[in-house]
Write an enzyme that holds these catalytic residues in place. Structure first.
Site, PDB file in Angstrom:
ATOM      1  N   ASP A  13      67.306  20.409  61.818  1.00 43.03           N
ATOM      2  CA  ASP A  13      68.420  19.719  61.168  1.00 43.03           C
ATOM      3  C   ASP A  13      69.714  20.324  61.699  1.00 43.03           C
ATOM      4  O   ASP A  13      69.708  21.402  62.304  1.00 43.03           O
ATOM      5  CB  ASP A  13      68.345  19.900  59.642  1.00 43.03           C
ATOM      6  CG  ASP A  13      69.508  19.228  58.933  1.00 43.03           C
ATOM      7  OD1 ASP A  13      69.813  18.066  59.272  1.00 43.03           O
ATOM      8  OD2 ASP A  13      70.143  19.854  58.055  1.00 43.03           O
ATOM      9  N   SER A  14      70.813  19.666  61.415  1.00 42.87           N
ATOM     10  CA  SER A  14      72.112  20.199  61.814  1.00 42.87           C
ATOM     11  C   SER A  14      72.453  21.470  61.031  1.00 42.87           C
ATOM     12  O   SER A  14      73.339  22.211  61.427  1.00 42.87           O
ATOM     13  CB  SER A  14      73.191  19.146  61.570  1.00 42.87           C
ATOM     14  OG  SER A  14      73.146  18.737  60.219  1.00 42.87           O
ATOM     15  N   TYR A  45      77.040  17.522  62.056  1.00 42.59           N
ATOM     16  CA  TYR A  45      76.864  16.594  63.172  1.00 42.59           C
ATOM     17  C   TYR A  45      77.493  15.232  62.826  1.00 42.59           C
ATOM     18  O   TYR A  45      77.881  14.480  63.714  1.00 42.59           O
ATOM     19  CB  TYR A  45      75.375  16.349  63.461  1.00 42.59           C
ATOM     20  CG  TYR A  45      74.650  17.473  64.180  1.00 42.59           C
ATOM     21  CD1 TYR A  45      75.218  18.726  64.381  1.00 42.59           C
ATOM     22  CD2 TYR A  45      73.351  17.251  64.659  1.00 42.59           C
ATOM     23  CE1 TYR A  45      74.520  19.733  65.034  1.00 42.59           C
ATOM     24  CE2 TYR A  45      72.654  18.249  65.316  1.00 42.59           C
ATOM     25  CZ  TYR A  45      73.230  19.483  65.503  1.00 42.59           C
ATOM     26  OH  TYR A  45      72.531  20.473  66.149  1.00 42.59           O
ATOM     27  N   GLY A  46      77.522  14.949  61.556  1.00 41.87           N
ATOM     28  CA  GLY A  46      77.891  13.596  61.095  1.00 41.87           C
ATOM     29  C   GLY A  46      79.287  13.139  61.452  1.00 41.87           C
ATOM     30  O   GLY A  46      79.591  11.947  61.394  1.00 41.87           O
ATOM     31  N   CYS A  76      67.291  15.575  60.235  1.00 40.72           N
ATOM     32  CA  CYS A  76      68.691  15.157  60.185  1.00 40.72           C
ATOM     33  C   CYS A  76      68.802  13.642  60.415  1.00 40.72           C
ATOM     34  O   CYS A  76      68.333  13.132  61.441  1.00 40.72           O
ATOM     35  CB  CYS A  76      69.448  15.903  61.284  1.00 40.72           C
ATOM     36  SG  CYS A  76      71.180  15.511  61.370  1.00 40.72           S
ATOM     37  N   ASN A  77      69.405  12.954  59.477  1.00 39.72           N
ATOM     38  CA  ASN A  77      69.576  11.502  59.619  1.00 39.72           C
ATOM     39  C   ASN A  77      70.461  11.171  60.813  1.00 39.72           C
ATOM     40  O   ASN A  77      70.210  10.211  61.537  1.00 39.72           O
ATOM     41  CB  ASN A  77      70.233  10.924  58.360  1.00 39.72           C
ATOM     42  CG  ASN A  77      69.272  10.818  57.211  1.00 39.72           C
ATOM     43  OD1 ASN A  77      68.783   9.748  56.881  1.00 39.72           O
ATOM     44  ND2 ASN A  77      68.960  11.943  56.588  1.00 39.72           N
ATOM     45  N   THR A  78      71.506  11.981  61.012  1.00 42.05           N
ATOM     46  CA  THR A  78      72.442  11.713  62.101  1.00 42.05           C
ATOM     47  C   THR A  78      71.735  11.838  63.453  1.00 42.05           C
ATOM     48  O   THR A  78      71.849  10.956  64.313  1.00 42.05           O
ATOM     49  CB  THR A  78      73.635  12.694  62.003  1.00 42.05           C
ATOM     50  OG1 THR A  78      74.200  12.590  60.693  1.00 42.05           O
ATOM     51  CG2 THR A  78      74.686  12.398  63.026  1.00 42.05           C
ATOM     52  N   GLU A 155      77.231  21.323  49.719  1.00 35.89           N
ATOM     53  CA  GLU A 155      77.189  22.701  50.240  1.00 35.89           C
ATOM     54  C   GLU A 155      77.931  23.673  49.324  1.00 35.89           C
ATOM     55  O   GLU A 155      77.695  24.871  49.376  1.00 35.89           O
ATOM     56  CB  GLU A 155      77.707  22.738  51.679  1.00 35.89           C
ATOM     57  CG  GLU A 155      76.816  21.859  52.546  1.00 35.89           C
ATOM     58  CD  GLU A 155      76.536  22.374  53.931  1.00 35.89           C
ATOM     59  OE1 GLU A 155      77.260  23.233  54.415  1.00 35.89           O
ATOM     60  OE2 GLU A 155      75.562  21.878  54.536  1.00 35.89           O
ATOM     61  N   CYS A 187      70.972  10.634  54.197  1.00 32.31           N
ATOM     62  CA  CYS A 187      71.520  11.928  54.626  1.00 32.31           C
ATOM     63  C   CYS A 187      70.727  13.020  53.919  1.00 32.31           C
ATOM     64  O   CYS A 187      70.381  12.877  52.733  1.00 32.31           O
ATOM     65  CB  CYS A 187      72.996  12.003  54.249  1.00 32.31           C
ATOM     66  SG  CYS A 187      73.747  13.610  54.593  1.00 32.31           S
ATOM     67  N   THR A 188      70.475  14.095  54.662  1.00 29.47           N
ATOM     68  CA  THR A 188      69.683  15.210  54.111  1.00 29.47           C
ATOM     69  C   THR A 188      70.220  15.745  52.780  1.00 29.47           C
ATOM     70  O   THR A 188      69.468  16.225  51.945  1.00 29.47           O
ATOM     71  CB  THR A 188      69.729  16.396  55.097  1.00 29.47           C
ATOM     72  OG1 THR A 188      71.081  16.562  55.545  1.00 29.47           O
ATOM     73  CG2 THR A 188      68.813  16.163  56.265  1.00 29.47           C
ATOM     74  N   HIS A 189      71.543  15.689  52.607  1.00 25.61           N
ATOM     75  CA  HIS A 189      72.152  16.318  51.430  1.00 25.61           C
ATOM     76  C   HIS A 189      72.110  15.462  50.170  1.00 25.61           C
ATOM     77  O   HIS A 189      72.241  15.974  49.069  1.00 25.61           O
ATOM     78  CB  HIS A 189      73.619  16.648  51.726  1.00 25.61           C
ATOM     79  CG  HIS A 189      73.816  17.755  52.709  1.00 25.61           C
ATOM     80  ND1 HIS A 189      73.250  17.745  53.961  1.00 25.61           N
ATOM     81  CD2 HIS A 189      74.519  18.912  52.618  1.00 25.61           C
ATOM     82  CE1 HIS A 189      73.608  18.838  54.608  1.00 25.61           C
ATOM     83  NE2 HIS A 189      74.371  19.569  53.813  1.00 25.61           N
TER      84      HIS A 189
HETATM   85  N1  DGL Z   1      72.020  16.606  58.317  1.00 26.99           N
HETATM   86  C1  DGL Z   1      73.050  15.590  58.350  1.00 26.99           C
HETATM   87  C2  DGL Z   1      72.417  14.231  58.098  1.00 26.99           C
HETATM   88  O1  DGL Z   1      71.379  14.104  57.498  1.00 26.99           O
HETATM   89  C3  DGL Z   1      74.148  15.872  57.334  1.00 26.99           C
HETATM   90  C4  DGL Z   1      75.032  17.053  57.687  1.00 26.99           C
HETATM   91  C5  DGL Z   1      75.792  16.857  58.977  1.00 26.99           C
HETATM   92  O2  DGL Z   1      76.727  16.037  59.044  1.00 26.99           O
HETATM   93  O3  DGL Z   1      75.426  17.503  59.944  1.00 26.99           O
HETATM   94  O4  DGL Z   1      72.975  13.243  58.505  1.00 26.99           O
END
Ligand code: DGL
Length: 268
Positions: A13-14, A45-46, A76-78, A155, A187-189
Protein backbone atom coordinates in the site's frame (compact mmCIF):
# COMPACT_ATOMS: atom_id res chain seq x y z
CA UNK A 1 7.20 -27.00 -10.71
CA UNK A 2 8.57 -25.88 -7.34
CA UNK A 3 5.94 -25.76 -4.59
CA UNK A 4 5.62 -22.16 -3.40
CA UNK A 5 2.39 -22.63 -1.44
CA UNK A 6 4.16 -22.03 1.90
CA UNK A 7 5.55 -18.70 0.71
CA UNK A 8 3.93 -15.54 2.01
CA UNK A 9 1.25 -13.44 0.38
CA UNK A 10 2.73 -10.03 -0.47
CA UNK A 11 0.61 -6.97 0.16
CA UNK A 12 1.54 -3.38 -0.55
CA UNK A 13 0.00 0.00 0.00
CA UNK A 14 1.06 3.62 -0.20
CA UNK A 15 1.24 3.66 3.61
CA UNK A 16 -0.55 2.18 6.58
CA UNK A 17 -4.06 2.18 5.11
CA UNK A 18 -3.54 -1.21 3.49
CA UNK A 19 -3.50 -2.77 6.93
CA UNK A 20 -7.32 -2.71 6.71
CA UNK A 21 -6.94 -5.23 3.88
CA UNK A 22 -4.36 -7.27 5.83
CA UNK A 23 -6.81 -7.40 8.73
CA UNK A 24 -9.42 -9.00 6.46
CA UNK A 25 -6.83 -11.39 4.99
CA UNK A 26 -5.84 -12.54 8.48
CA UNK A 27 -9.51 -13.25 9.25
CA UNK A 28 -10.35 -15.09 6.04
CA UNK A 29 -6.99 -16.84 5.59
CA UNK A 30 -5.70 -17.45 9.14
CA UNK A 31 -3.08 -19.98 7.99
CA UNK A 32 -1.27 -17.68 5.57
CA UNK A 33 2.09 -15.95 6.01
CA UNK A 34 1.93 -12.29 5.04
CA UNK A 35 4.59 -9.77 4.05
CA UNK A 36 3.37 -6.18 3.99
CA UNK A 37 5.07 -3.19 2.49
CA UNK A 38 3.81 0.33 3.26
CA UNK A 39 5.44 3.16 1.34
CA UNK A 40 5.20 5.52 4.30
CA UNK A 41 8.01 7.74 3.00
CA UNK A 42 6.04 8.67 -0.11
CA UNK A 43 2.41 8.51 1.00
CA UNK A 44 -0.05 9.84 -0.18
CA UNK A 45 -0.33 8.45 -3.69
CA UNK A 46 -3.86 9.73 -4.20
CA UNK A 47 -2.73 13.28 -4.99
CA UNK A 48 0.13 12.28 -7.34
CA UNK A 49 0.35 11.89 -11.13
CA UNK A 50 -0.31 8.61 -12.89
CA UNK A 51 3.33 8.38 -13.95
CA UNK A 52 4.59 8.66 -10.39
CA UNK A 53 1.97 6.26 -9.04
CA UNK A 54 3.05 3.71 -11.70
CA UNK A 55 6.75 4.09 -10.86
CA UNK A 56 6.21 3.74 -7.13
CA UNK A 57 3.87 0.79 -7.55
CA UNK A 58 6.40 -1.05 -9.71
CA UNK A 59 9.17 -0.47 -7.15
CA UNK A 60 6.92 -1.78 -4.39
CA UNK A 61 6.12 -4.86 -6.46
CA UNK A 62 9.81 -5.55 -7.07
CA UNK A 63 10.44 -5.37 -3.34
CA UNK A 64 7.68 -7.91 -2.67
CA UNK A 65 9.02 -10.19 -5.40
CA UNK A 66 12.41 -10.08 -3.65
CA UNK A 67 10.63 -11.49 -0.59
CA UNK A 68 9.57 -14.59 -2.56
CA UNK A 69 5.87 -13.97 -2.28
CA UNK A 70 3.45 -16.37 -3.96
CA UNK A 71 0.82 -13.76 -4.84
CA UNK A 72 0.57 -9.98 -4.74
CA UNK A 73 -2.32 -8.04 -3.29
CA UNK A 74 -2.45 -4.36 -4.21
CA UNK A 75 -4.23 -3.05 -1.14
CA UNK A 76 -4.00 0.54 -2.36
CA UNK A 77 -7.01 1.63 -4.42
CA UNK A 78 -4.97 4.33 -6.14
CA UNK A 79 -2.26 1.86 -7.27
CA UNK A 80 -4.90 -0.71 -8.25
CA UNK A 81 -6.75 1.90 -10.31
CA UNK A 82 -3.66 3.05 -12.16
CA UNK A 83 -0.95 0.40 -12.13
CA UNK A 84 -2.67 -3.03 -12.09
CA UNK A 85 -1.68 -3.87 -15.67
CA UNK A 86 1.91 -2.69 -15.17
CA UNK A 87 2.23 -4.87 -12.08
CA UNK A 88 0.68 -7.88 -13.77
CA UNK A 89 3.16 -7.56 -16.59
CA UNK A 90 6.22 -7.76 -14.31
CA UNK A 91 4.97 -10.34 -11.79
CA UNK A 92 4.66 -13.89 -12.95
CA UNK A 93 2.25 -14.60 -10.09
CA UNK A 94 -1.41 -14.00 -9.28
CA UNK A 95 -1.92 -10.25 -8.76
CA UNK A 96 -5.11 -9.07 -7.09
CA UNK A 97 -6.14 -5.43 -6.95
CA UNK A 98 -9.00 -4.00 -4.91
CA UNK A 99 -11.02 -2.37 -7.70
CA UNK A 100 -12.58 -5.39 -9.35
CA UNK A 101 -13.69 -7.13 -6.12
CA UNK A 102 -15.31 -3.89 -4.89
CA UNK A 103 -16.99 -3.26 -8.24
CA UNK A 104 -18.35 -6.82 -8.48
CA UNK A 105 -19.75 -6.62 -4.94
CA UNK A 106 -21.44 -3.28 -5.63
CA UNK A 107 -23.13 -4.61 -8.77
CA UNK A 108 -24.37 -7.62 -6.80
CA UNK A 109 -25.72 -5.34 -4.06
CA UNK A 110 -27.53 -2.52 -5.82
CA UNK A 111 -31.27 -2.92 -6.33
CA UNK A 112 -32.05 0.43 -7.95
CA UNK A 113 -28.95 0.38 -10.18
CA UNK A 114 -27.54 3.59 -8.75
CA UNK A 115 -24.08 3.26 -7.25
CA UNK A 116 -21.67 5.88 -5.94
CA UNK A 117 -17.92 5.50 -5.55
CA UNK A 118 -15.70 7.57 -3.28
CA UNK A 119 -11.91 7.55 -3.30
CA UNK A 120 -8.78 9.64 -3.68
CA UNK A 121 -8.47 12.23 -6.42
CA UNK A 122 -6.30 9.90 -8.56
CA UNK A 123 -8.67 6.94 -8.16
CA UNK A 124 -11.73 8.98 -9.06
CA UNK A 125 -10.01 10.70 -12.03
CA UNK A 126 -8.95 7.31 -13.40
CA UNK A 127 -12.63 6.23 -13.55
CA UNK A 128 -11.40 2.68 -12.83
CA UNK A 129 -14.39 1.74 -10.64
CA UNK A 130 -16.86 3.35 -13.00
CA UNK A 131 -15.46 1.50 -16.02
CA UNK A 132 -15.43 -1.83 -14.20
CA UNK A 133 -19.00 -1.43 -12.92
CA UNK A 134 -20.25 -0.40 -16.37
CA UNK A 135 -18.46 -3.36 -17.96
CA UNK A 136 -20.37 -5.65 -15.63
CA UNK A 137 -23.75 -3.98 -16.07
CA UNK A 138 -24.09 -1.20 -18.59
CA UNK A 139 -27.40 0.17 -17.33
CA UNK A 140 -26.09 1.05 -13.88
CA UNK A 141 -25.67 4.75 -13.13
CA UNK A 142 -22.36 5.45 -11.40
CA UNK A 143 -21.66 8.66 -9.49
CA UNK A 144 -18.16 9.41 -8.24
CA UNK A 145 -16.72 11.79 -5.70
CA UNK A 146 -13.14 12.36 -4.58
CA UNK A 147 -12.89 12.84 -0.81
CA UNK A 148 -9.23 13.81 -0.32
CA UNK A 149 -9.60 15.04 3.27
CA UNK A 150 -10.72 11.66 4.54
CA UNK A 151 -7.17 10.25 4.41
CA UNK A 152 -5.53 12.80 6.75
CA UNK A 153 -8.58 12.74 9.04
CA UNK A 154 -8.25 8.97 9.46
CA UNK A 155 -4.50 9.25 9.97
CA UNK A 156 -5.23 11.62 12.86
CA UNK A 157 -7.34 8.85 14.37
CA UNK A 158 -10.50 11.01 14.11
CA UNK A 159 -12.83 8.22 13.02
CA UNK A 160 -15.97 9.35 14.84
CA UNK A 161 -14.90 12.91 15.40
CA UNK A 162 -17.00 15.96 14.50
CA UNK A 163 -14.43 16.97 11.87
CA UNK A 164 -14.94 13.62 10.16
CA UNK A 165 -18.69 14.14 10.27
CA UNK A 166 -18.46 17.66 8.83
CA UNK A 167 -16.17 16.53 6.01
CA UNK A 168 -18.47 13.60 5.25
CA UNK A 169 -21.49 15.91 5.09
CA UNK A 170 -19.64 18.27 2.78
CA UNK A 171 -18.55 15.51 0.40
CA UNK A 172 -21.53 13.19 0.52
CA UNK A 173 -24.60 15.45 0.56
CA UNK A 174 -24.30 15.73 -3.22
CA UNK A 175 -24.39 11.93 -3.58
CA UNK A 176 -27.55 11.70 -1.49
CA UNK A 177 -29.38 13.72 -4.14
CA UNK A 178 -28.81 10.92 -6.67
CA UNK A 179 -30.80 8.40 -4.59
CA UNK A 180 -28.03 5.82 -4.70
CA UNK A 181 -28.56 2.61 -2.71
CA UNK A 182 -24.91 1.43 -2.72
CA UNK A 183 -21.70 3.28 -1.90
CA UNK A 184 -18.25 1.85 -2.64
CA UNK A 185 -15.59 2.82 -0.10
CA UNK A 186 -12.85 3.03 -2.73
CA UNK A 187 -9.91 3.84 -0.47
CA UNK A 188 -7.97 1.89 2.15
CA UNK A 189 -8.77 4.46 4.84
CA UNK A 190 -12.51 4.76 4.43
CA UNK A 191 -13.57 1.54 6.24
CA UNK A 192 -12.44 3.32 9.42
CA UNK A 193 -15.01 6.04 8.73
CA UNK A 194 -17.80 3.55 8.10
CA UNK A 195 -19.93 4.67 11.06
CA UNK A 196 -19.63 8.35 10.19
CA UNK A 197 -20.30 7.74 6.49
CA UNK A 198 -23.30 5.54 7.29
CA UNK A 199 -24.69 8.22 9.60
CA UNK A 200 -24.47 10.82 6.85
CA UNK A 201 -25.79 8.56 4.06
CA UNK A 202 -28.56 7.00 6.15
CA UNK A 203 -29.33 3.35 6.92
CA UNK A 204 -30.76 2.50 3.52
CA UNK A 205 -27.46 2.91 1.69
CA UNK A 206 -25.27 -0.22 1.66
CA UNK A 207 -21.54 0.40 2.09
CA UNK A 208 -19.12 -1.80 0.15
CA UNK A 209 -15.74 -2.37 1.78
CA UNK A 210 -13.33 -3.22 -1.05
CA UNK A 211 -10.88 -4.72 1.46
CA UNK A 212 -13.34 -7.36 2.65
CA UNK A 213 -14.29 -8.25 -0.91
CA UNK A 214 -10.65 -8.45 -1.96
CA UNK A 215 -9.74 -10.85 0.85
CA UNK A 216 -12.50 -13.18 -0.36
CA UNK A 217 -11.13 -13.04 -3.90
CA UNK A 218 -7.58 -13.73 -2.66
CA UNK A 219 -8.82 -16.89 -0.95
CA UNK A 220 -10.52 -18.02 -4.14
CA UNK A 221 -7.46 -17.28 -6.28
CA UNK A 222 -5.16 -19.21 -3.92
CA UNK A 223 -7.55 -22.17 -3.94
CA UNK A 224 -7.79 -22.18 -7.72
CA UNK A 225 -4.01 -22.04 -8.10
CA UNK A 226 -3.31 -24.68 -5.44
CA UNK A 227 -1.47 -22.08 -3.43
CA UNK A 228 -3.09 -22.38 0.01
CA UNK A 229 -0.49 -22.79 2.75
CA UNK A 230 -0.63 -26.41 3.95
CA UNK A 231 1.95 -26.04 6.73
CA UNK A 232 0.93 -26.57 10.38
CA UNK A 233 3.36 -23.92 11.60
CA UNK A 234 2.01 -20.74 13.14
CA UNK A 235 1.90 -18.14 10.34
CA UNK A 236 4.29 -15.18 10.41
CA UNK A 237 3.58 -11.56 9.59
CA UNK A 238 6.32 -9.15 8.53
CA UNK A 239 5.73 -5.44 8.11
CA UNK A 240 8.13 -3.35 6.05
CA UNK A 241 7.92 0.43 5.67
CA UNK A 242 9.98 3.01 3.80
CA UNK A 243 9.85 5.45 6.73
CA UNK A 244 8.96 5.13 10.37
CA UNK A 245 6.75 8.04 11.30
CA UNK A 246 6.14 8.54 15.02
CA UNK A 247 2.51 7.56 14.89
CA UNK A 248 2.99 4.53 12.68
CA UNK A 249 2.69 1.83 15.29
CA UNK A 250 -0.24 3.41 17.11
CA UNK A 251 -2.34 4.25 14.06
CA UNK A 252 -1.23 1.08 12.27
CA UNK A 253 -2.50 -1.05 15.12
CA UNK A 254 -5.88 0.70 14.88
CA UNK A 255 -6.01 -0.20 11.19
CA UNK A 256 -4.89 -3.75 11.79
CA UNK A 257 -6.89 -4.38 14.96
CA UNK A 258 -3.95 -6.08 16.67
CA UNK A 259 -0.38 -5.49 17.74
CA UNK A 260 2.27 -4.95 15.06
CA UNK A 261 5.39 -6.99 15.69
CA UNK A 262 8.21 -7.44 13.18
CA UNK A 263 8.25 -3.88 11.91
CA UNK A 264 11.24 -3.17 9.69
CA UNK A 265 12.27 0.04 7.95
CA UNK A 266 13.89 -0.44 4.54
CA UNK A 267 15.29 1.73 1.75
CA UNK A 268 13.81 0.84 -1.60
N1 DGL B 1 -3.94 3.90 -0.04
C1 DGL B 1 -4.59 4.98 -0.77
C2 DGL B 1 -5.81 4.42 -1.49
O1 DGL B 1 -6.38 3.43 -1.12
C3 DGL B 1 -4.99 6.12 0.16
C4 DGL B 1 -3.81 6.92 0.69
C5 DGL B 1 -3.03 7.61 -0.41
O2 DGL B 1 -3.52 8.58 -1.02
O3 DGL B 1 -1.93 7.16 -0.68
O4 DGL B 1 -6.22 5.00 -2.46
Amino acid sequence: MRDISNNPIGVFDSGIGGLTVVRELMQILPGENIVYFGDTARVPYGTKSEKTIREFSIQNTKFLLSQNVKAIVIACNTSSAIALNDIQSIANLPVIGVIEPGAVASVGTTKNKRIAVIGTTATISSKAYEKKIKSLEQTIEVYSKACPLFVPIVEEGWFNHKIAYLAAEEYLTELKRYSIDTLVLGCTHYPLLKDTIQKVMGDKVKLIDSGVETARVVKKVLEENDLLNQSDLRPYYKFFVSDLPQQFKKIGEMFLGREIENLIKIDL
